[in-house]
Design a protein around this motif. Structure first.
Motif, short mmCIF file in Angstrom:
data_model
loop_
_atom_site.label_atom_id
_atom_site.label_comp_id
_atom_site.label_asym_id
_atom_site.label_seq_id
_atom_site.Cartn_x
_atom_site.Cartn_y
_atom_site.Cartn_z
N UNK A 61 80.05 64.22 25.00
CA UNK A 61 80.90 63.27 24.29
C UNK A 61 80.35 61.86 24.34
N UNK A 62 79.76 61.49 25.47
CA UNK A 62 79.14 60.17 25.58
C UNK A 62 77.96 60.04 24.63
N UNK B 187 79.29 59.65 21.17
CA UNK B 187 79.86 58.33 20.99
C UNK B 187 78.78 57.30 20.69
N UNK B 188 77.66 57.42 21.37
CA UNK B 188 76.60 56.43 21.22
C UNK B 188 75.77 56.68 19.96
N UNK B 189 75.45 57.93 19.65
CA UNK B 189 74.47 58.22 18.61
C UNK B 189 75.03 58.59 17.25
N UNK C 92 82.69 63.99 18.36
CA UNK C 92 83.30 63.36 19.52
C UNK C 92 84.71 63.92 19.75
N UNK C 93 85.46 64.10 18.68
CA UNK C 93 86.81 64.67 18.79
C UNK C 93 86.75 66.10 19.31
N UNK C 94 85.79 66.88 18.85
CA UNK C 94 85.64 68.26 19.32
C UNK C 94 85.25 68.29 20.80
N UNK C 95 84.38 67.37 21.23
CA UNK C 95 84.00 67.31 22.64
C UNK C 95 85.21 66.93 23.50
N UNK C 96 86.05 66.03 23.02
CA UNK C 96 87.26 65.67 23.74
C UNK C 96 88.21 66.86 23.84
#
Length: 67
Positions: free
Chosen positions: A20-21, A24-26, A34-38
């Motif tokens: 997720x990090x 978020x950065x790339x 990012x939402x799926x990783x959360x």
């Protein structure tokens, strides 16, 4: 066996945290990774808490705290 499952879930949660990090950065603003990783991270955390509760209730995990 239960302790190994808890450790594996915790490691998977940490891996999801770092993925997720990276997202978020790339990633650009329109990506949903990012939402799926959360979602994966929250699900893994809920499973971990559920396994710990089940282990404490069933007696497979025992607290040795002095209080």
């Amino acid at each position: 066996m239960l302790k190994a499952a808890i450790v594996l879930l915790l490691l998977a949660t940490i891996a999801s945290l770092f993925s997720g990090l990276v997202f978020l950065v790339k990633d650009d603003d329109h990506s949903t990774r990012l939402l799926k990783a959360l979602t994966v991270r929250v699900t893994l955390a809920a499973l971990t808490i559920g396994l710990i509760a089940w282990g404490l209730i069933s007696g497979q995990l025992v607290s040795h705290a002095p209080f």
